[in-house]
Design an enzyme around this catalytic site. Sequence first.
Site, short mmCIF file in Angstrom:
data_model
loop_
_atom_site.label_atom_id
_atom_site.label_comp_id
_atom_site.label_asym_id
_atom_site.label_seq_id
_atom_site.Cartn_x
_atom_site.Cartn_y
_atom_site.Cartn_z
N GLY A 42 26.10 38.69 16.49
CA GLY A 42 27.38 38.19 16.98
C GLY A 42 27.32 36.72 17.35
O GLY A 42 26.43 35.99 16.90
N HIS A 87 26.97 32.13 9.82
CA HIS A 87 27.27 33.56 9.59
C HIS A 87 28.43 33.70 8.61
O HIS A 87 28.42 34.57 7.74
CB HIS A 87 27.68 34.24 10.90
CG HIS A 87 26.62 34.33 11.94
ND1 HIS A 87 26.70 33.68 13.14
CD2 HIS A 87 25.44 35.00 11.95
CE1 HIS A 87 25.62 33.95 13.85
NE2 HIS A 87 24.85 34.73 13.15
N LYS A 106 17.42 29.95 8.03
CA LYS A 106 17.02 29.31 9.29
C LYS A 106 15.95 30.16 9.97
O LYS A 106 15.00 29.64 10.55
CB LYS A 106 18.22 29.13 10.22
CG LYS A 106 17.88 28.17 11.32
CD LYS A 106 18.59 28.34 12.63
CE LYS A 106 18.97 29.66 13.08
NZ LYS A 106 18.35 30.16 14.29
N GLN A 114 11.57 35.57 9.78
CA GLN A 114 12.31 36.85 9.78
C GLN A 114 12.63 37.27 8.33
O GLN A 114 12.46 38.43 7.96
CB GLN A 114 13.59 36.68 10.59
CG GLN A 114 14.59 37.81 10.44
CD GLN A 114 15.77 37.66 11.38
OE1 GLN A 114 15.62 37.87 12.57
NE2 GLN A 114 16.94 37.32 10.88
N VAL A 118 22.66 26.26 7.38
CA VAL A 118 23.86 25.42 7.52
C VAL A 118 23.60 24.49 8.71
O VAL A 118 23.08 24.93 9.75
CB VAL A 118 25.12 26.28 7.76
CG1 VAL A 118 26.36 25.40 7.87
CG2 VAL A 118 25.28 27.29 6.63
N SER A 176 23.08 27.58 15.17
CA SER A 176 22.47 28.74 15.83
C SER A 176 23.40 29.17 16.95
O SER A 176 24.03 28.32 17.59
CB SER A 176 21.10 28.34 16.42
OG SER A 176 20.71 29.27 17.39
N SER A 177 23.46 30.47 17.21
CA SER A 177 24.28 30.96 18.33
C SER A 177 23.78 30.36 19.64
O SER A 177 24.54 30.18 20.59
CB SER A 177 24.21 32.48 18.42
OG SER A 177 24.61 33.03 17.18
O1 PAF Z 1 19.00 37.16 12.75
C1 PAF Z 1 19.57 37.91 13.55
O2 PAF Z 1 20.70 37.68 13.97
C2 PAF Z 1 18.85 39.16 14.04
O3 PAF Z 1 17.49 38.94 14.19
C3 PAF Z 1 19.12 40.40 13.15
C4 PAF Z 1 18.56 40.21 11.75
C5 PAF Z 1 20.60 40.68 13.08
C6 PAF Z 1 18.42 41.62 13.76
O4 PAF Z 1 18.87 41.87 15.05
#
Ligand code: PAF
Length: 286
Positions: A33, A39, A151, A155, A178, A187-188
């Site tokens: 979120g 996003h 980014k 992960q 971006v 980034s959030s």
């Molecule tokens: O990148 C993220 O926002 C989080 O690490 C993810 C992949 C949604 C898992 O919670």
Amino acid sequence: MAADCIARIARLRERVSAARREDLSVGCVPTMGALHRAHLELIDRARAECGLVVVTIFVNPLQFDREDDLRSYPRTLERDVELCDRHGADVVFAPSVDEMYPREPVATVKIRGLADGLCGASRPGHFSGVATVVLKLLNAVQPDVAYFGEKDYQQLVIIRALVEDSCLPVRIRAVETVREADGLALSSRNALLTDEQRAAAPALARELRNAARAVRAGESDAAKILGRARRALEAQPLLRLDYFDIVDPSTLRPVPEITGPVRIAAAAFLGTTRLIDNLPASPKVA
Ligand code: PAF
């Protein structure tokens, strides 16, 4: 049509099954979120490529190594759903913690090797938490394609390995980072920066660009490049460097002598907010 906001896995499955009966391909954009342009780029990509677009919004407690970080993580569900609507998502899956973890999970994912360095070194258990929730989300949605931003490069590499090791029939699509006009990666967490911290934050991207330039220009001694970047960042009064490393793009192991493509990755704290960023780099072929 407005996105369908769904909180229960059973209901999500019904919605996805109905789409499958209509022969629609399914794209999934997993998020926590606090949606921003990066996003939305993932959602746009999914919209362009898939028949049904599912955006998941879940702040996953399992991947936070600090209670204060989990507590302060921005939560903006109403606005997020609106943005998903505007970008043509069909479903927003926003489960509660109880829906995702009805009890203390017995089965969690352990990541070997790929989580040892970079963010994994300073955030113990983080990637186990990420991999556990991504596996659950991909099992809940069962998409054909899932979209992740570059980014969060470590992960991304871990999720690709997770999908391969678990034989999940899903394609992972990586979407380029971006950036703001001054280079700061979206980034959030940027929303948590004070004005002074926000002004200092682009130093991280700047040093990554300088390091990538040095690689392209033919500097093969990683220690030299890293020394320059670390010194420049350590001289920034508001910024506390966590790491600045040059790694192999697939194994994420440090590369002391650069002879091919590498990933340059960094993380730094501004106050209590931790920002990460990375760039690819390759020596120019003569
Ligand atoms: O990148 C993220 O926002 C989080 O690490 C993810 C992949 C949604 C898992 O919670």
